[in-house]
Design a protein around this motif. Structure first.
Motif, mmCIF file in Angstrom:
data_model
loop_
_atom_site.group_PDB
_atom_site.id
_atom_site.type_symbol
_atom_site.label_atom_id
_atom_site.label_comp_id
_atom_site.label_asym_id
_atom_site.label_seq_id
_atom_site.Cartn_x
_atom_site.Cartn_y
_atom_site.Cartn_z
ATOM 1 N N THR A 42 0.830 -1.207 0.000
ATOM 2 C CA THR A 42 0.000 0.000 0.000
ATOM 3 C C THR A 42 0.865 1.257 0.000
ATOM 4 O O THR A 42 0.552 2.235 -0.675
ATOM 5 N N GLN A 43 1.960 1.226 0.750
ATOM 6 C CA GLN A 43 2.845 2.384 0.855
ATOM 7 C C GLN A 43 3.857 2.463 -0.282
ATOM 8 O O GLN A 43 4.635 3.408 -0.370
ATOM 9 N N GLY A 44 3.880 1.442 -1.126
ATOM 10 C CA GLY A 44 4.816 1.437 -2.257
ATOM 11 C C GLY A 44 6.258 1.266 -1.843
ATOM 12 O O GLY A 44 7.162 1.833 -2.450
ATOM 13 N N THR A 45 6.486 0.496 -0.801
ATOM 14 C CA THR A 45 7.847 0.259 -0.313
ATOM 15 C C THR A 45 8.057 -1.247 -0.174
ATOM 16 O O THR A 45 7.124 -2.034 -0.296
ATOM 17 N N SER A 46 9.285 -1.634 0.101
ATOM 18 C CA SER A 46 9.568 -3.059 0.285
ATOM 19 C C SER A 46 9.264 -3.462 1.723
ATOM 20 O O SER A 46 9.242 -2.622 2.634
ATOM 21 N N LEU A 47 9.046 -4.745 1.919
ATOM 22 C CA LEU A 47 8.796 -5.272 3.264
ATOM 23 C C LEU A 47 9.998 -4.996 4.162
ATOM 24 O O LEU A 47 9.842 -4.591 5.318
#
Length: 66
Positions: A42-47
Motif C-alpha cells: 500500500t505504501q509502495g515500499t519493500s517489506l
C-alpha cells in the motif's frame, strides 16, 4: 558417510572473511507477515524497508524512555 576423509589438500580458512557479519533470518508469524506485506505494498515500499522503519521507531522510543 565415509569412515575417513582426506584433508591433505585442503586449504585452511578458505572461506573465512574477517569482519564478515552474520545476518540472522527473522521469522514472522503468518498474520504479522500478511499485515506488513499488505501495508508495504500500500505504501509502495519493500517489506524490508517497512520493517526496518518500524523497528527504528521502536528503538528511538525505547531509548527515549531510558
Amino acid at each position: 558417510m565415509k569412515d575417513e576423509y582426506d584433508f591433505s589438500t585442503a586449504t585452511r580458512g578458505k572461506f573465512f572473511r574477517k569482519g564478515a557479519r552474520l545476518v540472522p533470518p527473522v521469522h514472522l508469524e503468518p498474520e504479522v507477515l500478511t499485515y506488513l506485506s499488505d501495508l508495504a505494498e500500500t505504501q509502495g515500499t519493500s517489506l524490508n524497508d517497512l520493517v526496518n522503519t518500524l523497528l527504528k521507531g521502536d528503538i528511538e522510543r525505547l531509548d527515549a524512555e531510558k
